[in-house]
Design an enzyme around this catalytic site. Structure first.
Site, PDB file in Angstrom:
ATOM      1  CG  ASN A 167     -14.720 -15.149  34.303  1.00 52.50           C
ATOM      2  OD1 ASN A 167     -14.404 -16.171  34.974  1.00 52.50           O
ATOM      3  ND2 ASN A 167     -15.399 -15.247  33.157  1.00 52.50           N
TER       4      ASN A 167
ATOM      5  CD  GLU B 125     -17.894 -17.681  31.601  1.00 49.99           C
ATOM      6  OE1 GLU B 125     -17.202 -17.239  32.586  1.00 49.99           O
ATOM      7  OE2 GLU B 125     -17.307 -17.991  30.718  1.00 49.99           O
TER       8      GLU B 125
ATOM      9  CG  ASP C 157     -16.160 -27.385  32.145  1.00 50.54           C
ATOM     10  OD1 ASP C 157     -15.303 -28.275  32.092  1.00 50.54           O
ATOM     11  OD2 ASP C 157     -15.714 -26.464  32.912  1.00 50.54           O
TER      12      ASP C 157
ATOM     13  CG  HIS D  90     -15.317 -19.443  34.421  1.00 49.94           C
ATOM     14  ND1 HIS D  90     -15.047 -19.318  33.138  1.00 49.94           N
ATOM     15  CD2 HIS D  90     -14.337 -20.450  35.119  1.00 49.94           C
ATOM     16  CE1 HIS D  90     -13.996 -19.817  33.096  1.00 49.94           C
ATOM     17  NE2 HIS D  90     -13.690 -20.839  33.898  1.00 49.94           N
TER      18      HIS D  90
HETATM   19  C1  GLP Z   1     -11.693 -23.357  32.411  1.00 53.54           C
HETATM   20  C2  GLP Z   1     -12.828 -24.583  32.738  1.00 53.54           C
HETATM   21  C3  GLP Z   1     -12.854 -24.623  34.220  1.00 53.54           C
HETATM   22  C4  GLP Z   1     -11.477 -24.556  34.886  1.00 53.54           C
HETATM   23  C5  GLP Z   1     -11.036 -22.992  34.791  1.00 53.54           C
HETATM   24  C6  GLP Z   1      -9.755 -23.046  35.201  1.00 53.54           C
HETATM   25  O1  GLP Z   1     -12.191 -22.591  31.457  1.00 53.54           O
HETATM   26  N1  GLP Z   1     -14.112 -24.320  32.336  1.00 53.54           N
HETATM   27  O2  GLP Z   1     -13.519 -25.880  34.581  1.00 53.54           O
HETATM   28  O3  GLP Z   1     -11.734 -24.944  36.303  1.00 53.54           O
HETATM   29  O4  GLP Z   1     -11.136 -22.609  33.596  1.00 53.54           O
HETATM   30  O5  GLP Z   1      -8.642 -23.400  34.674  1.00 53.54           O
HETATM   31  P1  GLP Z   1      -7.395 -23.430  34.902  1.00 53.54           P
HETATM   32  O6  GLP Z   1      -7.079 -24.574  35.814  1.00 53.54           O
HETATM   33  O7  GLP Z   1      -6.622 -23.863  33.519  1.00 53.54           O
HETATM   34  O8  GLP Z   1      -6.761 -22.133  35.216  1.00 53.54           O
END
Ligand code: GLP
Length: 240
Positions: free
Chosen positions: A136, A143, A67, A138
């Site tokens: 949330n 989402e 992403d 995702h």
């Molecule tokens: C982000 C990314 C995801 C990531 C997730 C968790 O917004 N789009 O690819 O895995 O949220 O992030 P974190 O590991 O910093 O909690």
């Protein structure tokens, strides 16, 4: 789906790094899709150390991006592009021709998605997809409520994603959309690793394991995947 619970963040990261190494050992031409974010950071540091120490050849491994934040240049340390180069591609000296990331500044974002879908087809699919869990639920930028049969697409970011996403940036940044591989890629990946650590992920991990399987909490879809492992630490698991 298997669930693998570890005593702490370091242990789960060791485990995850070894899982990635076993994929590389089984298939030196594997295509990997590796998430960014705080969760997998130590996994990547350990992976890089192990690959260098064990002199593992990765010249035929392809990396596809999961992403990216639309409108954020790759020179911004908060971009997914920057993260992956800094933590994986640069230390491993990965050939640029083997790195395939979304261009979040493209004038034609739909075309970016089309190119990514075609590329993944050409590479004959993703062998290993490592994802985190958003607060949330995702996956990438899929989402809550997004379609289950999506391939790469432009995502309208959830307000919580926009709020939490600020943590990756030193400056206040306008986040609104993301580019992401879709849930159809998630299902089609030959192996999925989903990671979460810390108390702040306890609630969403519980939902991932207990809520009805639905895109309302995209992470629940892991329970339908044929070859998936949820890797968490004790704090995220809710165990005392
Ligand atoms: C982000 C990314 C995801 C990531 C997730 C968790 O917004 N789009 O690819 O895995 O949220 O992030 P974190 O590991 O910093 O909690």
């Amino acid at each position: 789906m298997n669930c693998s619970v570890h005593s702490d963040y370091h242990q789960m990261s060791e485990f995850a790094a070894n899982e990635i190494l076993s994929v590389l050992a089984a298939n030196p031409k594997a295509t990997l899709c590796l998430a960014t974010g705080d969760t997998p950071l130590l996994t990547y540091q350990l992976l890089v150390e192990k690959i260098i120490r064990q002199k593992i050849k990765i010249s035929q491994i392809h990396f596809v991006g999961l992403d990216e934040w639309v409108g954020v240049p790759h020179t911004n340390p908060g971009s997914c592009h920057y993260f992956l180069h800094k933590n994986i591609f640069t230390p491993l000296n990965v050939n640029l021709k083997n790195i395939h990331l979304f261009d979040a500044l493209s004038a034609n974002l739909a075309d970016e998605c089309k190119k990514m879908n075609e590329l993944i087809d050409r590479l004959q699919g993703i062998d290993l997809m490592l994802v985190g869990i958003g607060r949330n639920g995702h996956i990438g930028f899929n989402e809550p409520g997004d379609a289950e049969n999506n391939f790469a697409h432009i995502s309208q970011l959830d307000p919580l994603t926009i709020e939490v996403g600020q943590k990756y940036f030193t400056e206040t940044i306008h986040l609104q959309k993301g580019l992401t591989l879709g849930l159809a890629h998630f299902y089609a990946a030959r192996k999925v690793m989903m990671m979460a650590n810390g108390i702040k992920k306890k609630e969403i991990v519980k939902k991932t394991l207990e809520y009805p399987i639905s895109t309302q909490v995209p992470a629940t879809l892991i329970r339908k995947h044929q070859n998936a492992i949820l890797i968490i630490d004790k704090d995220a698991s809710g165990q005392e």
